[in-house]
Design a protein around this motif. Structure first.
Motif, PDB file in Angstrom:
ATOM      1  N   UNK A   1      24.468  -1.596 -15.185  1.00  0.00           N
ATOM      2  CA  UNK A   1      25.209  -0.973 -14.087  1.00  0.00           C
ATOM      3  C   UNK A   1      24.379   0.105 -13.391  1.00  0.00           C
ATOM      4  N   UNK A   2      23.404   0.631 -14.085  1.00  0.00           N
ATOM      5  CA  UNK A   2      22.538   1.676 -13.541  1.00  0.00           C
ATOM      6  C   UNK A   2      21.450   1.045 -12.672  1.00  0.00           C
ATOM      7  N   UNK A   3      21.504   1.279 -11.368  1.00  0.00           N
ATOM      8  CA  UNK A   3      20.524   0.680 -10.458  1.00  0.00           C
ATOM      9  C   UNK A   3      19.105   1.118 -10.787  1.00  0.00           C
ATOM     10  N   UNK A   4      18.943   2.289 -11.379  1.00  0.00           N
ATOM     11  CA  UNK A   4      17.616   2.797 -11.690  1.00  0.00           C
ATOM     12  C   UNK A   4      16.923   2.000 -12.792  1.00  0.00           C
ATOM     13  N   UNK A   5      17.672   1.148 -13.482  1.00  0.00           N
ATOM     14  CA  UNK A   5      17.057   0.318 -14.519  1.00  0.00           C
ATOM     15  C   UNK A   5      16.608  -1.040 -13.983  1.00  0.00           C
ATOM     16  N   UNK A   6      16.757  -1.255 -12.676  1.00  0.00           N
ATOM     17  CA  UNK A   6      16.260  -2.499 -12.060  1.00  0.00           C
ATOM     18  C   UNK A   6      14.730  -2.485 -12.005  1.00  0.00           C
ATOM     19  N   UNK A   7      14.148  -3.661 -11.839  1.00  0.00           N
ATOM     20  CA  UNK A   7      12.704  -3.771 -11.647  1.00  0.00           C
ATOM     21  C   UNK A   7      12.414  -3.567 -10.164  1.00  0.00           C
ATOM     22  N   UNK A   8      11.974  -2.381  -9.805  1.00  0.00           N
ATOM     23  CA  UNK A   8      11.685  -2.082  -8.406  1.00  0.00           C
ATOM     24  C   UNK A   8      10.238  -2.467  -8.092  1.00  0.00           C
ATOM     25  N   UNK A   9      10.055  -3.740  -7.922  1.00  0.00           N
ATOM     26  CA  UNK A   9       8.731  -4.290  -7.612  1.00  0.00           C
ATOM     27  C   UNK A   9       8.951  -5.477  -6.686  1.00  0.00           C
ATOM     28  N   UNK A  10       8.097  -5.611  -5.689  1.00  0.00           N
ATOM     29  CA  UNK A  10       8.242  -6.741  -4.785  1.00  0.00           C
ATOM     30  C   UNK A  10       7.036  -6.889  -3.886  1.00  0.00           C
ATOM     31  N   UNK A  11       6.976  -8.017  -3.205  1.00  0.00           N
ATOM     32  CA  UNK A  11       5.901  -8.321  -2.273  1.00  0.00           C
ATOM     33  C   UNK A  11       6.531  -8.928  -1.016  1.00  0.00           C
ATOM     34  N   UNK A  12       5.935  -8.664   0.118  1.00  0.00           N
ATOM     35  CA  UNK A  12       6.482  -9.172   1.376  1.00  0.00           C
ATOM     36  C   UNK A  12       6.662 -10.684   1.338  1.00  0.00           C
ATOM     37  N   UNK A  13       5.674 -11.369   0.743  1.00  0.00           N
ATOM     38  CA  UNK A  13       5.720 -12.831   0.736  1.00  0.00           C
ATOM     39  C   UNK A  13       6.251 -13.391  -0.583  1.00  0.00           C
ATOM     40  N   UNK A  14       7.037 -12.600  -1.306  1.00  0.00           N
ATOM     41  CA  UNK A  14       7.643 -13.071  -2.550  1.00  0.00           C
ATOM     42  C   UNK A  14       8.371 -14.405  -2.324  1.00  0.00           C
ATOM     43  N   UNK A  15       8.037 -15.397  -3.171  1.00  0.00           N
ATOM     44  CA  UNK A  15       8.695 -16.714  -3.138  1.00  0.00           C
ATOM     45  C   UNK A  15       8.602 -17.378  -1.770  1.00  0.00           C
TER      46      UNK A  15
END
Length: 421
Positions: free
Chosen positions: A288-302
């Protein structure tokens, strides 16, 4: 073309002051490339191991064309699309059966970066202080900061010491070093300071195709599991058939917690990478805690076009002709190994799947990009063969579609080099 290149382009792993002009390639087909002057080259390393199905493969090209006419790209934050879903459905069944989640990124280094961040944040989310990573000596995992930290080839990373995550290296369990490797790992595990252990399974590519037995890796993984240290298989080089099986991890009885995949994933057509995870790792971020999400990404993800290329590549990998090519190359490598292993200039040879490595016997040690390596490289290029020696080690890792005659020509030129240098 070369003049404009020299004026404006900065190439990888290159000291431009001493480098030869870069060869301008205009066309590729199968295992062959042609430069602007019409000279033909056999691509004996599949262009850094990414083109197992050959250049300008029509199956991959057609898949890309069809996808481009439907949906070239859409952001993956808050959206999904059929090519990504189809790729997951196609890939998950051929991975070790504990792999359940897929995270997309752009290249092998970023796939590793994601894995290391996940290992570290998993324990951060739990409130446990595990801030260190274990890796092999002489490893290479990429050029982004966490990947660099996990790599052990010092001249790639020495300028950045003090700016990276904490990594402790253990010996590779090559013949004679098995006990030392396991003992060193065990001592680190007992500290409870480590979140993950990353390794190139069975073959250390950039180190010169250094090989070790699956039974030894099984012991290391088993020890990590007892202490809750996550294991990360960097299959960027070995994945998708290079070792003779779909993945090097297919030789193991133990299963890694994470896998890093790239290079041959799209058949060399489009940059794309994946990091795969167990359900346990994913659940460590599900909160439930948003801070435990994986905050990682790339513009061209998938990227949908990349996913389409990857789907076509997986179809090719399962094709009987491709599998036959892998088996044929392996047999040709073994036959060539017998021809040269007793040559007075050969120190060692080793073969696994489509990977062949030969170490020149030298009176002095040769640096990674030293004079001897450069002499060999220019010799092969002049002969129309693309090989990139690592110090005094020459390796061959060709496309699976290379012809018997083309591969024999590569062997012939390597034999000439043995007689000359």
């Amino acid at each position: 073309m070369q003049k404009v290149d020299a004026n404006h382009l900065w190439h990888p792993y290159t000291q431009h002051k001493t480098a030869y002009p870069h060869i301008a390639i205009t066309k590729g087909k199968g295992a062959l490339l042609w430069d602007e002057n019409g000279k033909e080259y056999i691509d004996a390393i599949a262009s850094w191991w990414v083109n197992p199905y050959g250049h300008s493969n029509p199956v991959i090209a057609d898949a890309i064309y069809k996808q481009l006419t439907t949906l070239e790209h859409v952001l993956f934050g808050g959206f999904t699309h059929e090519p990504a879903v189809a790729l997951a459905e196609k890939l998950i069944p051929i991975l070790p059966d504990n792999q359940q989640k897929i995270f997309f990124s752009d290249n092998g280094s970023t796939a590793v970066e994601v894995a290391l961040k996940v290992a570290l944040q998993y324990y951060f989310n739990k409130g446990e202080k595990r801030t260190k990573i274990i890796a092999f000596e002489n490893a290479f995992h990429g050029d982004t900061f966490a990947a660099m930290a996990a790599s052990g080839i010092s001249f790639f990373t020495e300028a950045f010491q003090g700016s990276m995550i904490q990594v402790t290296r253990i010996p590779v369990p090559t013949p004679g070093e098995e006990a030392a490797s396991l003992e060193a790992l065990q001592a680190l595990l007992e500290t409870n300071e480590y979140a993950g252990f990353i390794f190139e399974p069975l073959v250390q590519g950039a180190a010169g195709m250094v090989m070790y037995a699956p039974e030894q890796l099984d012991k290391l993984i088993e020890s990590c599991k007892k202490y809750g240290v996550f294991t990360i298989a960097d299959e960027v080089m070995t994945g998708f058939g290079k070792t003779g099986k779909n993945f090097a991890c297919d030789y193991l009885t133990q299963q890694p917690d994470m896998m890093c995949l790239s290079k041959a994933l799209t058949g060399g057509a489009i940059p794309m990478a994946l990091t795969t995870f167990t359900q346990e790792l994913f659940d460590g971020f599900y909160d439930d805690d948003v801070n435990k999400a994986l905050f990682h990404g790339h513009t061209f993800t998938a990227n949908p076009t990349g996913c389409a290329a990857a789907l076509a590549s997986l179809e090719l990998l399962s094709d009987a002709n491709i599998q036959g090519g892998i088996a044929r190359i392996h047999e040709q490598h073994l036959a060539f190994q017998k021809r040269v292993e007793n040559h007075p200039r050969v120190k060692t040879t080793r073969v696994l799947g489509v990977i062949f490595a030969l170490e020149f016997k030298r009176d002095s040690s040769d640096s990674y990009y030293g004079d001897f390596r450069n002499t060999l490289y220019r010799f092969f290029i002049d002969k129309g063969i693309i090989l990139r020696p690592v110090g005094n080690i020459v390796y061959i890792l060709p496309p699976y579609i290379i012809s018997e005659a083309e591969l024999e020509k590569v062997y012939q030129i390597v034999g000439e080099a043995l007689d000359m240098f």
